[in-house]
Design a protein around this motif. Structure first.
Motif, PDB file in Angstrom:
ATOM      1  N   GLY A   1       0.800  -1.224   0.000  1.00 17.61           N
ATOM      2  CA  GLY A   1       0.000   0.000   0.000  1.00 17.61           C
ATOM      3  C   GLY A   1       0.826   1.262   0.000  1.00 17.61           C
ATOM      4  N   SER A   2       2.131   1.124   0.241  1.00 21.67           N
ATOM      5  CA  SER A   2       3.010   2.294   0.258  1.00 21.67           C
ATOM      6  C   SER A   2       3.746   2.516  -1.061  1.00 21.67           C
ATOM      7  CB  SER A   2       4.035   2.153   1.388  1.00 21.67           C
ATOM      8  OG  SER A   2       4.831   0.986   1.198  1.00 21.67           O
ATOM      9  N   ILE A   3       3.563   1.607  -2.023  1.00 18.43           N
ATOM     10  CA  ILE A   3       4.216   1.767  -3.329  1.00 18.43           C
ATOM     11  C   ILE A   3       3.489   2.848  -4.133  1.00 18.43           C
ATOM     12  CG2 ILE A   3       4.701   0.631  -5.539  1.00 18.43           C
ATOM     13  CD1 ILE A   3       5.109  -1.952  -4.029  1.00 18.43           C
ATOM     14  N   GLU A   4       4.256   3.706  -4.778  1.00 23.39           N
ATOM     15  CA  GLU A   4       3.653   4.755  -5.607  1.00 23.39           C
ATOM     16  C   GLU A   4       3.186   4.151  -6.928  1.00 23.39           C
ATOM     17  OE1 GLU A   4       4.875   9.057  -7.625  1.00 23.39           O
ATOM     18  OE2 GLU A   4       6.066   8.230  -5.970  1.00 23.39           O
ATOM     19  N   VAL A   5       1.913   4.319  -7.228  1.00 26.20           N
ATOM     20  CA  VAL A   5       1.325   3.738  -8.432  1.00 26.20           C
ATOM     21  C   VAL A   5       0.593   4.820  -9.212  1.00 26.20           C
ATOM     22  CG1 VAL A   5       1.065   1.484  -7.309  1.00 26.20           C
ATOM     23  CG2 VAL A   5      -0.839   3.114  -7.281  1.00 26.20           C
TER      24      VAL A   5
END
Length: 423
Positions: A223-227
């Motif tokens: 959930g912390s990955i930039e997408v």
């Protein structure tokens, strides 16, 4: 009661099935996670799907996504490629990557026992890959050799040319890579794609013995990955009459055939009937093409037809390797069998054989938890839900010979066919 082993057990067609709907979660970065819990299995499989370079219409340096995905295991900021291999082997875990027409896939298969140790390292592959120059050079050399070999292999070459004819040489799905496409790839291309284009429209598909602690870890780390999310415009393909494409290879003893056309999407009311038509014609080992061209005439070891899947419309193709001297006869027989299904009603015995085969095959597609999430993913990405499968089973149970004749007349017109021969 004594069991009579001289009689086969009665084949019962199920009235209905019950499919488990995945649990849906949304991570902090907006990514949807679809989860089917299977507490009876101590394995966990997590797959991340993203839109491909081709589906985003990025055709400059078209092998960038291929090399990016296949280089992810070649080292991170914390671990070398050898250390990564040893680590995942130690915990009996596997990482797989693939890149298709429309989706990139990065997946982890591990055990519940080792998930907490393995998952953070898997996550590092998604954000900390380093793409070493030496390994890239080796991968490029391997890919260039593979491209050269595929050009000489009738089957691979025919499939490439079929895509080119079917989708058009200017469309991303119809592009054929060559050695120059390999040569121009640089480490900077991979790094740029990894950081800016890999995480478009991601979705996560999860199954296994997963409890809240594993879900919380997934939610936190992924959930912390930039997408990035973007609305895609799906191309509309139409069948255009084209002349037969024949790439002659004088030394080849066989000719490879590809004949096919664009079809309708899975959401269309006629889709299930087309699936049955395909099965009768060439979709299983008792099909008409097998009986005619393999068993009666002996012109090929195998000939099949299948439906290829895309998000907004599928396509259909007949595939065969035949003795060169019988090429034209085989093509004639293919169209003859198509025409027979369009003009003559299938007999009751053949109908029941196909019905029983398709039901058995259908049920086998849901035999494991991993199958369940895979089947959900395929129709979810086509914009549908599991009602598709309930409707399919209902159609297989009830279809008539007239249904098959009607759908053949409606969609399988010879003028729509793309024909490719290599050999």
């Amino acid at each position: 009661m004594i069991l009579d082993r001289s009689k086969a057990p009665e084949f019962l067609i199920p009235e209905n099935i019950t499919l488990q709907n995945p649990i849906k979660r949304t991570l902090h970065n907006g990514v949807h996670l679809y989860f089917i819990p299977t507490p009876e299995i101590d394995a966990i499989r997590l797959e991340i799907n993203t839109d491909t370079q081709r589906s985003l219409n990025i055709v400059d340096k078209k092998l960038t996504s291929f090399f990016t995905l296949n280089m992810i295991m070649e080292g991170t900021k914390q671990m070398s490629a050898l250390e990564l291999d040893d680590f995942f082997d130690q915990y009996a875990s596997e990482v797989e990557v693939s890149s298709g027409f429309e989706n990139n896939s990065i997946s982890l298969l591990t055990t519940k026992k080792h998930f907490a140790n393995v998952f953070p390292v898997f996550r590092s592959l998604l954000t900390e890959a380093v793409f070493p120059e030496k390994e890239l050079a080796k991968r490029k050399s391997q890919k260039a050799l593979s491209i050269s070999l595929q050009r000489e292999q009738n089957g691979a070459r025919a499939s490439q040319l079929f895509r080119k004819q079917l989708f058009g040489e200017s469309h991303p799905y119809g592009l054929i890579s060559d050695e120059n496409d390999v040569e121009i790839i640089t480490r900077e291309d991979l790094q740029d794609y990894y950081e800016n284009s890999l995480w478009f429209n991601p979705e996560i598909f999860l199954t296994g013995n997963v409890e809240e602690k594993e879900l919380d870890m997934i939610t936190e780390l992924l959930g912390s990955i930039e997408v990035s999310f973007t609305e895609r415009e799906y191309p509309l393909f139409s069948n255009i009459t084209k002349e037969r494409l024949y790439e002659v290879k004088e030394k080849s003893l066989q000719s490879t055939i590809r004949i096919g056309c664009h079809l309708i999407p899975k959401s269309h009311p006629d889709y299930h009937a087309l699936s049955v038509f395909n099965t009768i014609l060439g979709g299983y080992f008792g099909s008409r093409l097998i009986k005619n061209i393999r068993e009666e005439k002996g012109h090929t070891y195998g000939i099949y037809s299948s439906i290829g899947s895309l998000k907004n419309a599928d396509y259909w193709v007949v595939m065969a390797d035949v003795q060169k001297q019988y090429l034209n006869e085989v093509i004639t027989e293919i169209y003859k069998e198509i025409d027979l299904l369009k003009t003559e009603l299938v007999g009751p015995d053949e109908l029941e054989t196909v019905r029983n085969y398709m039901i058995g095959n259908f049920l086998s597609n849901f035999s494991s938890a991993f199958d369940l999430i895979g089947r959900f993913k395929s129709i979810h990405q086509a914009g549908m839900d599991q009602n598709f499968y309930y409707e399919k089973l209902d159609f297989i149970r009830k279809f008539t010979a007239q249904d098959i004749l009607n759908v053949g007349q409606k969609y399988l017109n010879r003028n729509n066919m793309v024909e490719v021969i290599v050999g």
